[in-house]
Design a protein around this motif. Sequence first.
Motif, PDB file in Angstrom:
ATOM      1  N   THR A  10       0.851  -1.186   0.000  1.00  0.00           N
ATOM      2  CA  THR A  10       0.000   0.000   0.000  1.00  0.00           C
ATOM      3  C   THR A  10       0.882   1.230   0.000  1.00  0.00           C
ATOM      4  O   THR A  10       1.993   1.223   0.524  1.00  0.00           O
ATOM      5  N   THR A  11       0.369   2.239  -0.583  1.00  0.00           N
ATOM      6  CA  THR A  11       1.074   3.518  -0.570  1.00  0.00           C
ATOM      7  C   THR A  11       0.090   4.596  -0.166  1.00  0.00           C
ATOM      8  O   THR A  11      -1.107   4.491  -0.396  1.00  0.00           O
ATOM      9  N   CYS A  12       0.610   5.594   0.430  1.00  0.00           N
ATOM     10  CA  CYS A  12      -0.228   6.732   0.787  1.00  0.00           C
ATOM     11  C   CYS A  12      -0.535   7.503  -0.486  1.00  0.00           C
ATOM     12  O   CYS A  12       0.327   7.658  -1.347  1.00  0.00           O
ATOM     13  N   PRO A  13      -1.741   7.988  -0.592  1.00  0.00           N
ATOM     14  CA  PRO A  13      -2.066   8.755  -1.809  1.00  0.00           C
ATOM     15  C   PRO A  13      -1.310  10.070  -1.826  1.00  0.00           C
ATOM     16  O   PRO A  13      -1.025  10.660  -0.787  1.00  0.00           O
ATOM     17  N   LEU A  14      -0.972  10.479  -3.006  1.00  0.00           N
ATOM     18  CA  LEU A  14      -0.319  11.771  -3.160  1.00  0.00           C
ATOM     19  C   LEU A  14      -1.351  12.866  -2.930  1.00  0.00           C
ATOM     20  O   LEU A  14      -2.509  12.720  -3.298  1.00  0.00           O
ATOM     21  N   PRO A  15      -0.922  13.952  -2.319  1.00  0.00           N
ATOM     22  CA  PRO A  15      -1.895  15.030  -2.112  1.00  0.00           C
ATOM     23  C   PRO A  15      -2.350  15.608  -3.448  1.00  0.00           C
ATOM     24  O   PRO A  15      -1.557  15.759  -4.370  1.00  0.00           O
ATOM     25  N   ILE A  16      -3.613  15.905  -3.511  1.00  0.00           N
ATOM     26  CA  ILE A  16      -4.163  16.487  -4.730  1.00  0.00           C
ATOM     27  C   ILE A  16      -3.830  17.972  -4.780  1.00  0.00           C
ATOM     28  O   ILE A  16      -3.425  18.500  -5.799  1.00  0.00           O
ATOM     29  N   ASP A  17      -3.972  18.623  -3.642  1.00  0.00           N
ATOM     30  CA  ASP A  17      -3.675  20.043  -3.568  1.00  0.00           C
ATOM     31  C   ASP A  17      -2.271  20.228  -2.993  1.00  0.00           C
ATOM     32  O   ASP A  17      -1.913  19.599  -2.001  1.00  0.00           O
ATOM     33  N   PRO A  18      -1.486  21.097  -3.597  1.00  0.00           N
ATOM     34  CA  PRO A  18      -0.158  21.357  -3.022  1.00  0.00           C
ATOM     35  C   PRO A  18      -0.299  22.051  -1.670  1.00  0.00           C
ATOM     36  O   PRO A  18      -1.310  22.687  -1.381  1.00  0.00           O
ATOM     37  N   LEU A  19       0.725  21.891  -0.857  1.00  0.00           N
ATOM     38  CA  LEU A  19       0.724  22.566   0.438  1.00  0.00           C
ATOM     39  C   LEU A  19       0.703  24.071   0.224  1.00  0.00           C
ATOM     40  O   LEU A  19       1.320  24.576  -0.717  1.00  0.00           O
ATOM     41  N   PRO A  20       0.014  24.807   1.093  1.00  0.00           N
ATOM     42  CA  PRO A  20      -0.036  26.267   0.922  1.00  0.00           C
ATOM     43  C   PRO A  20       1.355  26.875   1.088  1.00  0.00           C
ATOM     44  O   PRO A  20       2.128  26.446   1.931  1.00  0.00           O
ATOM     45  N   THR A  21       1.633  27.857   0.259  1.00  0.00           N
ATOM     46  CA  THR A  21       2.929  28.521   0.339  1.00  0.00           C
ATOM     47  C   THR A  21       2.828  29.896   0.980  1.00  0.00           C
ATOM     48  O   THR A  21       3.827  30.487   1.333  1.00  0.00           O
ATOM     49  N   SER A  22       1.620  30.413   1.122  1.00  0.00           N
ATOM     50  CA  SER A  22       1.467  31.727   1.741  1.00  0.00           C
ATOM     51  C   SER A  22       1.362  31.575   3.269  1.00  0.00           C
ATOM     52  O   SER A  22       0.944  30.534   3.771  1.00  0.00           O
ATOM     53  N   ALA A  23       1.749  32.607   3.945  1.00  0.00           N
ATOM     54  CA  ALA A  23       1.700  32.596   5.405  1.00  0.00           C
ATOM     55  C   ALA A  23       0.256  32.642   5.893  1.00  0.00           C
ATOM     56  O   ALA A  23      -0.573  33.330   5.306  1.00  0.00           O
ATOM     57  N   PRO A  24      -0.030  31.928   6.970  1.00  0.00           N
ATOM     58  CA  PRO A  24      -1.381  32.003   7.534  1.00  0.00           C
ATOM     59  C   PRO A  24      -1.597  33.381   8.168  1.00  0.00           C
ATOM     60  O   PRO A  24      -0.661  34.013   8.638  1.00  0.00           O
ATOM     61  N   GLY A  25      -2.827  33.827   8.199  1.00  0.00           N
ATOM     62  CA  GLY A  25      -3.141  35.122   8.788  1.00  0.00           C
ATOM     63  C   GLY A  25      -3.126  35.072  10.301  1.00  0.00           C
ATOM     64  O   GLY A  25      -3.024  33.998  10.908  1.00  0.00           O
ATOM     65  N   PRO A  26      -3.228  36.226  10.933  1.00  0.00           N
ATOM     66  CA  PRO A  26      -3.192  36.289  12.397  1.00  0.00           C
ATOM     67  C   PRO A  26      -4.251  35.433  13.078  1.00  0.00           C
ATOM     68  O   PRO A  26      -3.982  34.799  14.096  1.00  0.00           O
ATOM     69  N   GLU A  27      -5.443  35.379  12.516  1.00  0.00           N
ATOM     70  CA  GLU A  27      -6.537  34.637  13.169  1.00  0.00           C
ATOM     71  C   GLU A  27      -6.280  33.140  13.231  1.00  0.00           C
ATOM     72  O   GLU A  27      -6.975  32.425  13.944  1.00  0.00           O
ATOM     73  N   LYS A  28      -5.292  32.649  12.498  1.00  0.00           N
ATOM     74  CA  LYS A  28      -4.947  31.219  12.529  1.00  0.00           C
ATOM     75  C   LYS A  28      -3.890  30.910  13.586  1.00  0.00           C
ATOM     76  O   LYS A  28      -3.499  29.768  13.752  1.00  0.00           O
ATOM     77  N   LEU A  29      -3.417  31.925  14.298  1.00  0.00           N
ATOM     78  CA  LEU A  29      -2.364  31.712  15.290  1.00  0.00           C
ATOM     79  C   LEU A  29      -2.948  31.001  16.507  1.00  0.00           C
ATOM     80  O   LEU A  29      -3.755  31.560  17.246  1.00  0.00           O
ATOM     81  N   ALA A  30      -2.541  29.762  16.713  1.00  0.00           N
ATOM     82  CA  ALA A  30      -2.954  28.965  17.876  1.00  0.00           C
ATOM     83  C   ALA A  30      -1.900  27.895  18.074  1.00  0.00           C
ATOM     84  O   ALA A  30      -1.860  26.891  17.358  1.00  0.00           O
TER      85      ALA A  30
END
Length: 173
Positions: A10-30
């Motif tokens: 078995t292999t793990c599926p490749l991600p369909i969407d690439p990882l985000p390259t932009s920085a997360p906004g302030p509201e995502k800080l946790a």
Amino acid sequence: MTAPAPVPATTCPLPIDPLPTSAPGPEKLAYSLTLPAAPTSAAIARAAARAVLHRHGLHDMTNAVVQVVSELTSCACRFTTADDIYVSLRYRDGALRVILYDAHPSHTHPRLSAACDARRRATLRVLACVVRTCQGDWGFDAAREPGGGTRLWAVLPRSGARTYGAAVERATG
């Protein structure tokens, strides 16, 4: 005798969407981390806070937040009876909340409790000045966690932390 059937790989599926390259906004800080109750933990907490603020575009809060994180971490390490402390950073509604938990239990005797609280407030004098300048809030109380201990916290509004940081920059030139 026949050979056992091969087990399919078995292999793990490749991600369909690439990882985000932009920085997360302030509201995502946790973020939260557990640190050893050691003198070096304040430096680790400061470095983590700087990295998190930078990643989330909150550079203008760095001076105030790093000072607050350092003061709370040092206090928690000084008072805890355990081998580690817990640190949490969360940004919501235009303010950064810094929370630390240490294992220092609440005292049942009123005079001992008052003396311990006074000692903790004295330890946090610099924190109190920074938070007041940022027009924030801070405090400590019994942790409501199953293990007990003490919860220390500070709330820094971004606008106040920005003003504090600008004043520090002007003073240190």
